[in-house]
Design an enzyme around this catalytic site. Sequence first.
Site, PDB file in Angstrom:
ATOM      1  N   HIS A 475       0.837  -1.202   0.000  1.00  0.00           N
ATOM      2  CA  HIS A 475       0.000   0.000   0.000  1.00  0.00           C
ATOM      3  C   HIS A 475       0.880   1.264   0.000  1.00  0.00           C
ATOM      4  O   HIS A 475       0.735   2.129  -0.866  1.00  0.00           O
ATOM      5  CB  HIS A 475      -0.914  -0.022   1.236  1.00  0.00           C
ATOM      6  CG  HIS A 475      -1.800   1.174   1.361  1.00  0.00           C
ATOM      7  ND1 HIS A 475      -3.142   1.143   1.063  1.00  0.00           N
ATOM      8  CD2 HIS A 475      -1.538   2.452   1.737  1.00  0.00           C
ATOM      9  CE1 HIS A 475      -3.658   2.344   1.254  1.00  0.00           C
ATOM     10  NE2 HIS A 475      -2.708   3.163   1.665  1.00  0.00           N
ATOM     11  N   GLU A 476       1.789   1.329   0.954  1.00  0.00           N
ATOM     12  CA  GLU A 476       2.633   2.525   1.054  1.00  0.00           C
ATOM     13  C   GLU A 476       3.550   2.644  -0.161  1.00  0.00           C
ATOM     14  O   GLU A 476       3.844   3.745  -0.626  1.00  0.00           O
ATOM     15  CB  GLU A 476       3.443   2.526   2.351  1.00  0.00           C
ATOM     16  CG  GLU A 476       2.599   2.500   3.628  1.00  0.00           C
ATOM     17  CD  GLU A 476       1.510   3.563   3.667  1.00  0.00           C
ATOM     18  OE1 GLU A 476       1.671   4.606   3.015  1.00  0.00           O
ATOM     19  OE2 GLU A 476       0.481   3.333   4.337  1.00  0.00           O
ATOM     20  N   HIS A 479       1.729   4.470  -2.881  1.00  0.00           N
ATOM     21  CA  HIS A 479       1.823   5.934  -2.725  1.00  0.00           C
ATOM     22  C   HIS A 479       3.203   6.407  -3.182  1.00  0.00           C
ATOM     23  O   HIS A 479       3.342   7.432  -3.844  1.00  0.00           O
ATOM     24  CB  HIS A 479       1.639   6.329  -1.257  1.00  0.00           C
ATOM     25  CG  HIS A 479       0.226   6.268  -0.766  1.00  0.00           C
ATOM     26  ND1 HIS A 479      -0.812   6.894  -1.407  1.00  0.00           N
ATOM     27  CD2 HIS A 479      -0.317   5.662   0.326  1.00  0.00           C
ATOM     28  CE1 HIS A 479      -1.941   6.689  -0.725  1.00  0.00           C
ATOM     29  NE2 HIS A 479      -1.668   5.936   0.328  1.00  0.00           N
ATOM     30  N   HIS A 482       3.534   6.579  -6.906  1.00  0.00           N
ATOM     31  CA  HIS A 482       2.792   7.736  -7.408  1.00  0.00           C
ATOM     32  C   HIS A 482       3.651   9.002  -7.270  1.00  0.00           C
ATOM     33  O   HIS A 482       3.715   9.832  -8.175  1.00  0.00           O
ATOM     34  CB  HIS A 482       1.495   7.863  -6.590  1.00  0.00           C
ATOM     35  CG  HIS A 482       0.409   8.639  -7.268  1.00  0.00           C
ATOM     36  ND1 HIS A 482      -0.761   8.971  -6.635  1.00  0.00           N
ATOM     37  CD2 HIS A 482       0.296   9.147  -8.511  1.00  0.00           C
ATOM     38  CE1 HIS A 482      -1.537   9.647  -7.470  1.00  0.00           C
ATOM     39  NE2 HIS A 482      -0.914   9.774  -8.611  1.00  0.00           N
TER      40      HIS A 482
HETATM   41 ZN    ZN Z   1      -2.945   5.231   1.867  1.00  0.00          ZN
END
Ligand code: ZN
Length: 686
Positions: A475-476, A479, A482
């Site tokens: 998940h991290e 980010h 991105h």
């Molecule tokens: Zn998040």
Amino acid sequence: MQPMNDITTNPLLDVSGLPRFGAIRPEHVEPALDRLLADSRALLERALAANREYTWDNLVQVIEDMGERLNRMWSPVAHLNAVMNSEALRAAYNACLPKLTEFGTALKQDERLYRAYKAIRAGGEYPRLSQAQKKIIDNSLRDFRLGGAELDGPAKQRFLEVQQELATLYSKFDENVLDATNAWEMAITDPAELAGLPESAKERARQAAEQDGQPGWKFTLHAPSYVPFMNYADHRALRRRMYQAFVCRASELGPNAGKWDNGANIVRILKLRRESARLLGLADYAELSLKTKMAEGSAQVLEFLRDLAARSRPAALRELEELRRFAADTCGATELEAWDIPYYSEKLRQARYAFSEEDLRPYFPEPQAVGGLFEVVRRLYGLEIVPLPDADVWHPDVRFYEIRDADGQVRGRFYLDLYARAHKRGGAWMDECIVRKRSGAELQVPVAYLTCNFSAPVGDRPALFTHDEVITLFHEFGHGLHHMLTKIDYPSVAGINGVPWDAVELPSQFMENWCWERAALDMLARHYQTGEPLPDDLYGKMIAAKNFQSALQMVRQLEFALFDMRLHTDFDPDTGSVQGLLDAVRREVAAIVPPVFNRFQNNFTHVFAGSGYAAAYYSYKWAEVLSADAFSKFEENGVFDRATGRAFLENILEQGGAREPMELFVQFRGRKPTIDALLRHSGLAA
Ligand SMILES: [Zn+2]
């Protein structure tokens, strides 16, 4: 003593490369910020005074550079405050916060600046600017307007008063919840009352009592104490007692009735939010909140939430009925109250799947899980990730990496700080260290901080992660990708910047999907002793348990989201009852109806302790629709299909906030998002 306000004596003012963590001291913080703020103010005045006709170069770029420079200095400070906290650093950090806020507010209220941006927007240069440049100007104008720049006289004065009172109420709401949470405890001296609890929970409670110099066990309303008690304690009356204390926090009911009551704060916050929206000429606060979101309006959000509710509520009611039958048939429980539900759910989960997170841990040794993540990224996007030794880091456990693309171009760098330790804030997050920016021919490569709180290696044994922790890592990292892979050259719309709140979780939730794919797990999972891959039966159990009570979880989130959205649209705080609205929402979408003394709203900090999730709680589900639907294209084409990976990279990850998220999504997916994939992934497809 040398003065600390220049680059030779203060490492925070040196932005020639990566932060010099080894040299940064708390005493550098305030002088560096003071110097930069003074420079920024002077720069702004010069830029405004020097020109009669404003352009991108003589004004907007100046503001962009100014903000970027401030972030470069502040980012390592905020980061160290979170991961290497100390009294001295916290004091310096807290001393700086009001200065930063004051500077930011003054910038947003500057009427000369607002007029200058308007002139640029209306002038001949604007049509020739790039998409990203136009977006920055449009966003700024929007934020000026939402900050009250168009108001004058008493209306503007009133608007600012409302903002100030709201800020005070948000922190009061938060403090009340904190104080109420901290104030309650339950001491147990009879070991029989601990029946059912796992050893770890008992041990924590024993240590808590011991720290107070008391015999026995102490339980509190903090999650590590509260959650295991509700999940495992056999003693029903104590579960009820604890539940009641928890759900009555900061209300007029319960063991500390009236002491930190947030009831009046909620009403006042709602009135002030409505007033600020009306001062800006908007119908309600939801309209204000959604001005900066991907969703088009409250009607669309309400319809979205109700549609999801209609599709998931029947399954939620079935799951509840299943639980009721299990509790009655297997455990002889004739009643199923709110304080029984987590307890019997845990029993049902164990009976049905007979496995725990702990069984998976030996298969996720850190080198395998992290190496597997890098391999997934290599296959998907053709990117190589290589460690860079000898980086200047804040702790010996921290590692530093570089991401290179197929042409050997450096796309980003990141710090990876995986383990929990003292003086490090809990949770996991990605933060920006350096943002992509182009100055002439020179390109500034983005740098990210990736922070987790996993358990560290013990002796020679590598750190062993749970599957949940592997998901968190993905998940991290989503980010992080991105932020790092952006090809936008202007900081305020590069990477995650300028991406609407309800779309920013798309890349992160999207990456989580690989943690459930067999082909990816073969890269991620190897037994740390035997080297064997994840056995099929364990994989099967993991997949089977994935959607346990997923409909119940779904309707609970929808209940919160619908309550939040209706509070900020059709609810009248002058005449309506907040409890009445919550009851109505529950009648509409909930499966589990809590007891009448439940005052959930009084500790709904997401919505009342700040404005981030106000009329925006739906963002969680909204982004989940996007991420599930994006992933479904990989399900169609193959989860490691390179063309699909490239399309995601080019259309989503590289674009940052320069274009509207719907436009980007459609370009990637070939159509607008639908909720089908989310329903299917949650086991709720019709
Ligand atoms: Zn998040």
